[in-house]
Design an enzyme around this catalytic site. Sequence first.
Site, PDB file in Angstrom:
ATOM      1  N   MET A  13       0.817  -1.210   0.000  1.00 51.66           N
ATOM      2  CA  MET A  13       0.000   0.000   0.000  1.00 51.66           C
ATOM      3  C   MET A  13       0.853   1.262   0.000  1.00 51.66           C
ATOM      4  O   MET A  13       0.554   2.225  -0.709  1.00 51.66           O
ATOM      5  CB  MET A  13      -0.949   0.004   1.206  1.00 51.66           C
ATOM      6  CG  MET A  13      -1.953  -1.136   1.227  1.00 51.66           C
ATOM      7  SD  MET A  13      -3.058  -1.169  -0.213  1.00 51.66           S
ATOM      8  CE  MET A  13      -2.321  -2.497  -1.167  1.00 51.66           C
ATOM      9  N   CYS A 153      -9.977  -2.467   1.250  1.00 51.13           N
ATOM     10  CA  CYS A 153     -10.204  -2.550  -0.194  1.00 51.13           C
ATOM     11  C   CYS A 153     -11.574  -3.147  -0.494  1.00 51.13           C
ATOM     12  O   CYS A 153     -12.284  -2.676  -1.400  1.00 51.13           O
ATOM     13  CB  CYS A 153      -9.098  -3.355  -0.865  1.00 51.13           C
ATOM     14  SG  CYS A 153      -8.884  -5.040  -0.221  1.00 51.13           S
ATOM     15  N   THR A 154     -11.977  -4.168   0.271  1.00 53.81           N
ATOM     16  CA  THR A 154     -13.259  -4.811   0.005  1.00 53.81           C
ATOM     17  C   THR A 154     -14.425  -3.927   0.423  1.00 53.81           C
ATOM     18  O   THR A 154     -15.454  -3.880  -0.262  1.00 53.81           O
ATOM     19  CB  THR A 154     -13.325  -6.179   0.708  1.00 53.81           C
ATOM     20  OG1 THR A 154     -12.223  -6.978   0.261  1.00 53.81           O
ATOM     21  CG2 THR A 154     -14.615  -6.898   0.386  1.00 53.81           C
ATOM     22  N   GLY A 212     -14.215  -8.288   7.430  1.00 51.74           N
ATOM     23  CA  GLY A 212     -15.076  -7.370   8.173  1.00 51.74           C
ATOM     24  C   GLY A 212     -15.776  -6.378   7.274  1.00 51.74           C
ATOM     25  O   GLY A 212     -16.445  -5.458   7.752  1.00 51.74           O
TER      26      GLY A 212
END
Length: 337
Positions: A13, A153-154, A212
Amino acid sequence: MKVRVGINGFGRMGRLALRAAWDWPELEFVHINEIKGGAVAAAHLLKFDSVHGRWTPEVEAEGERVLIDGTPLSFSEYGKPDDVPWEDFGVDLVLECSGKFRTPATLDPYFKRGVQKVIVAAPVKEEALNIVMGVNDYLYEPEKHHLLTAASCTTNCLAPVVKVIHEGLGIKHGIITTIHDNTNTQTLVDAPHKDLRRARATSLSLIPTTTGSATAIALIYPELKGKLNGIAVRVPLLNASLTDCVFEVTRPTTVEEINALLKAASEQAPLQGILGYEERPLVSIDYKDDPRSSIIDALSTMVVDETQVKILAWYDNEWGYVNRMVELARKVALSLK
């Protein structure tokens, strides 16, 4: 006047965030702190990336500095944020990309070192402003918010989909599955890990594990607390992931209506450039280096019994995410000028 930016943690990142925003006029990158490999490794891995390829600028190490097209960034190898003399480098804003410091208590030392704002490249376990660009970035108040997280990201992939469907149709409840590439929280060969599935060799198995991202949506839409949950399946690929969303909506709908809502949202603010819409029969590799957070696979949309909806959304879990993080950094930087 540019806002001076430091990066703590120069892994996936950290390096990609610098690539994404290096030439932005609002941000001036001045310092890197990374405990592994020194300036030589940092420069080499910034220039050469196995997934995203070579970076165009010239990058080299010179002593305890990294030079990018001749512009020097100071470099240090401290293990904790409070050991880094951020004030000596004039850092206003830190991108916390180490993945290690995820509570206000462990992040507070930045502010004692003169840093004005911190953006964490991971969910923060306690109170911090959780921002998904295009969805709730309007909540940022410069005088109030100094510790922010760019979520995961999700979550950045899922939240735009939830926004469109919940605001357009209403979501009763749902379950998501993220089919997610390997990350460095896994192991190349079998090795001890607190998650016994992540203890297994990444290249040999599909690996169910936790995410999460679905429950984090409740931070944006409190009325969905306890209504969304999900799981991740880690797959032996290095880039481009897929989120499989299944929702029960509050009124009858059709595939055509679902796709029309998503397509329209992708073409206008606030989700233009963040949410994508694709009708071609593409596969995961086609989304490598895509800067958008979430790209709808329109060919895969399904509706069963009028109210059960299935939506697939692709995302480059590295490049898409860092683009949102640095856009948040730019928003914060503009508030400091």
